[in-house]
Design an enzyme around this catalytic site. Sequence first.
Site, PDB file in Angstrom:
ATOM      1  N   SER A  43       0.859  -1.184   0.000  1.00  0.00           N
ATOM      2  CA  SER A  43       0.000   0.000   0.000  1.00  0.00           C
ATOM      3  C   SER A  43       0.889   1.225   0.000  1.00  0.00           C
ATOM      4  O   SER A  43       1.816   1.326   0.816  1.00  0.00           O
ATOM      5  CB  SER A  43      -0.904   0.017   1.231  1.00  0.00           C
ATOM      6  N   GLY A  44       0.600   2.176  -0.891  1.00  0.00           N
ATOM      7  CA  GLY A  44       1.400   3.397  -0.954  1.00  0.00           C
ATOM      8  C   GLY A  44       1.224   4.267   0.276  1.00  0.00           C
ATOM      9  O   GLY A  44       2.206   4.725   0.879  1.00  0.00           O
ATOM     10  N   SER A  45      -0.037   4.530   0.682  1.00  0.00           N
ATOM     11  CA  SER A  45      -0.263   5.401   1.838  1.00  0.00           C
ATOM     12  C   SER A  45       0.286   4.772   3.109  1.00  0.00           C
ATOM     13  O   SER A  45       0.860   5.466   3.966  1.00  0.00           O
ATOM     14  CB  SER A  45      -1.751   5.718   1.986  1.00  0.00           C
ATOM     15  N   GLY A  49      -2.072   5.329  -2.838  1.00  0.00           N
ATOM     16  CA  GLY A  49      -0.901   5.176  -3.686  1.00  0.00           C
ATOM     17  C   GLY A  49      -1.117   4.150  -4.779  1.00  0.00           C
ATOM     18  O   GLY A  49      -0.748   4.367  -5.946  1.00  0.00           O
ATOM     19  N   THR A  50      -1.742   3.012  -4.420  1.00  0.00           N
ATOM     20  CA  THR A  50      -1.961   1.984  -5.438  1.00  0.00           C
ATOM     21  C   THR A  50      -2.996   2.438  -6.462  1.00  0.00           C
ATOM     22  O   THR A  50      -2.921   2.065  -7.643  1.00  0.00           O
ATOM     23  CB  THR A  50      -2.390   0.660  -4.785  1.00  0.00           C
TER      24      THR A  50
END
Length: 345
Positions: free
Chosen positions: A91-93, A259-260
């Site tokens: 996960s980006g965040s 982010g994804t």
Amino acid sequence: MTDELTIQLMDTHAGGDVSRIVTGGIEPLPGATVREQMEYLRDDADGLRRLLLEEPYGIPEMSVDLIVPATDPRASAGYIIMEVMGYPIYSGSNTICTATALLESGVVPKQEGHQQFTLEAPAGLVKVDARVENGVVEAITCEGLPSYIDTYRDTIDVPGLGDVTYSVAYSGGFYALVDATELGFDLTLDEESRLSACAHAIVEAIQAQRGFHHYTLGDVGPLPFLHFMGPVEAVTGGFYRSRSATYVHPGVICRSTTGTGTSARLALMHHEGRIRPGDRLETVSLRETGFIGEFTGTRQEGEQSVVENRITGKGYVLTRSDVVVNCADPMVDCASLRHILSSAR
């Protein structure tokens, strides 16, 4: 004597999405890799995820990241991501929040200017670039997973909506990508509940019709996510902006654009020939927060051409706290939790 146990947390957020970083109170988990430790947590100790995301301690809109020692010597730390739908491998965040917490807690010592370090996610190694100014972590840039388009502009009949055109991208999870304007949305905060209901209907229709296979992971289960795409605005040469909203679970629209979700957008724009390496896209949420995705290139993985990308955002520390887990509380289930708590030893 009260049956109380404690967990140490640092609550953070990136783009409005709160990540609860577990910094202490958990015993070392079995597993030769962070991926194997995630699988142990998922299969034998899911009580930690449920405790921190359900009443009375949390809400489904949050996520949890457990800091664990890295198993790869190139990484400074490992982390396991927990969300209401389960255990995403990336996960980006969550990566932005975890990197911020590691810097702010001193696990990774801060260095003024730009500094690079590596983290170990269940998906593998993730390179991180942190920008520190006057001792403040101003930005985190992390690698997105290799992303690609699985399905381009297919159509499905959705009860209550009619025919809906969608594409599907993989960027750490499979995302349905839909045009917000075609569905009558401007992507403003007052639309949040209607966006959630619309996304749920589309996702359920897709799940009922088909499944998805990743080129290396194989069958990864039903499609879980949907990303609403607003019109793309060219801001300057090679820099674009688009309003966006990401659905992850019934009733849950992420506070950030994710982010994804941003990586999925980059994969679609590349598929349509709309961006070149070095171009950037800023996705803007219902709450006017944003992430910036950079398309860095493509590479071949077997028969699949994938998009390489980076995501930039800023994490904020909200609280540092001890969570008291009282196993006598009827709202708390310690059965799948007690055996991994350090304070229970």
